[in-house]
Design a protein around this motif. Structure first.
Motif, PDB file in Angstrom:
ATOM      1  N   CYS A   6     165.484  76.983  68.729  1.00 29.31           N
ATOM      2  CA  CYS A   6     164.904  77.126  67.396  1.00 29.31           C
ATOM      3  C   CYS A   6     164.566  78.585  67.091  1.00 29.31           C
ATOM      4  CB  CYS A   6     163.667  76.236  67.308  1.00 29.31           C
ATOM      5  SG  CYS A   6     162.978  76.094  65.666  1.00 29.31           S
ATOM      6  N   ILE A   7     163.954  79.293  68.058  1.00 26.27           N
ATOM      7  CA  ILE A   7     163.612  80.699  67.773  1.00 26.27           C
ATOM      8  C   ILE A   7     164.856  81.568  67.722  1.00 26.27           C
ATOM      9  CG2 ILE A   7     161.260  80.527  68.670  1.00 26.27           C
ATOM     10  CD1 ILE A   7     162.335  82.397  71.005  1.00 26.27           C
ATOM     11  N   THR A  10     166.147  80.994  64.335  1.00 28.99           N
ATOM     12  CA  THR A  10     165.247  81.597  63.346  1.00 28.99           C
ATOM     13  C   THR A  10     165.464  83.100  63.230  1.00 28.99           C
ATOM     14  OG1 THR A  10     163.549  79.923  63.707  1.00 28.99           O
ATOM     15  CG2 THR A  10     162.829  81.997  62.730  1.00 28.99           C
ATOM     16  N   ALA A  17     165.315  87.469  68.958  1.00 29.79           N
ATOM     17  CA  ALA A  17     164.211  86.589  69.351  1.00 29.79           C
ATOM     18  C   ALA A  17     163.389  87.243  70.453  1.00 29.79           C
ATOM     19  CB  ALA A  17     164.752  85.238  69.813  1.00 29.79           C
ATOM     20  N   TRP A  52     153.514  82.110  71.496  1.00 29.99           N
ATOM     21  CA  TRP A  52     153.595  81.400  70.221  1.00 29.99           C
ATOM     22  C   TRP A  52     153.015  82.189  69.053  1.00 29.99           C
ATOM     23  CZ3 TRP A  52     152.293  75.541  71.166  1.00 29.99           C
ATOM     24  CH2 TRP A  52     153.211  75.006  72.077  1.00 29.99           C
ATOM     25  N   LEU A  55     155.225  85.093  68.047  1.00 28.47           N
ATOM     26  CA  LEU A  55     156.466  84.644  67.406  1.00 28.47           C
ATOM     27  C   LEU A  55     156.214  84.200  65.968  1.00 28.47           C
ATOM     28  CD1 LEU A  55     158.049  82.733  70.398  1.00 28.47           C
ATOM     29  CD2 LEU A  55     159.073  84.688  69.210  1.00 28.47           C
ATOM     30  N   ALA A  59     157.733  86.112  62.744  1.00 29.74           N
ATOM     31  CA  ALA A  59     158.553  85.366  61.782  1.00 29.74           C
ATOM     32  C   ALA A  59     157.998  85.537  60.370  1.00 29.74           C
ATOM     33  CB  ALA A  59     158.615  83.890  62.156  1.00 29.74           C
ATOM     34  N   LEU A  66     158.410  79.644  60.636  1.00 35.29           N
ATOM     35  CA  LEU A  66     158.328  79.176  62.012  1.00 35.29           C
ATOM     36  C   LEU A  66     156.903  78.677  62.218  1.00 35.29           C
ATOM     37  CD1 LEU A  66     159.895  79.073  64.768  1.00 35.29           C
ATOM     38  CD2 LEU A  66     158.731  81.228  65.307  1.00 35.29           C
ATOM     39  N   HIS A  70     157.553  73.791  65.470  1.00 37.28           N
ATOM     40  CA  HIS A  70     158.856  74.259  65.953  1.00 37.28           C
ATOM     41  C   HIS A  70     158.757  74.681  67.421  1.00 37.28           C
ATOM     42  CE1 HIS A  70     159.558  75.208  61.555  1.00 37.28           C
ATOM     43  NE2 HIS A  70     160.561  74.410  61.858  1.00 37.28           N
ATOM     44  N   LEU A  71     157.647  75.321  67.788  1.00 37.79           N
ATOM     45  CA  LEU A  71     157.486  75.826  69.147  1.00 37.79           C
ATOM     46  C   LEU A  71     157.104  74.736  70.141  1.00 37.79           C
ATOM     47  CD1 LEU A  71     155.719  79.164  68.253  1.00 37.79           C
ATOM     48  CD2 LEU A  71     158.117  78.805  68.826  1.00 37.79           C
TER      49      LEU A  71
END
Length: 84
Positions: A6-7, A10, A17, A52, A55, A59, A66, A70-71
């Motif tokens: 996902c990341i 993203t 990432a 987290w 990130l 984002a 994000l 999602h995480l």
């Protein structure tokens, strides 16, 4: 889709990432690996919680959506989209 995938989706790729998380690209590669592939370093797609907040903030600063969800689970039912 796993949280690690996902990341990557993203931010565009593994290197981007990694920069967003403040880690080396190889760490993102390990997050994506299964424990079966790499017993010592594989994370089965999970991202350690200590990354987290960074990130999510990175984002948001780039106009990307994000969330904690999602995480936690990757949540493939909610596509990661650019906010306008």
């Amino acid at each position: 889709m796993s949280p690690a995938e996902c990341i990557v989706e993203t931010f565009g790729d593994g290197a981007k990432a990694a920069r967003a998380a403040g880690v080396d690209r190889s760490r993102v590669c390990r997050w994506r690996k299964s424990r079966e592939e790499d017993r010592r370093n594989g994370r089965d797609g999970m991202i350690p919680e200590r990354y987290w907040q960074r990130l999510i903030a990175e984002a948001a600063s780039r106009g990307l959506h994000l969330t904690i969800e999602h995480l936690r689970s990757g949540n493939p039912s909610r596509r990661v989209v650019r906010m306008r």
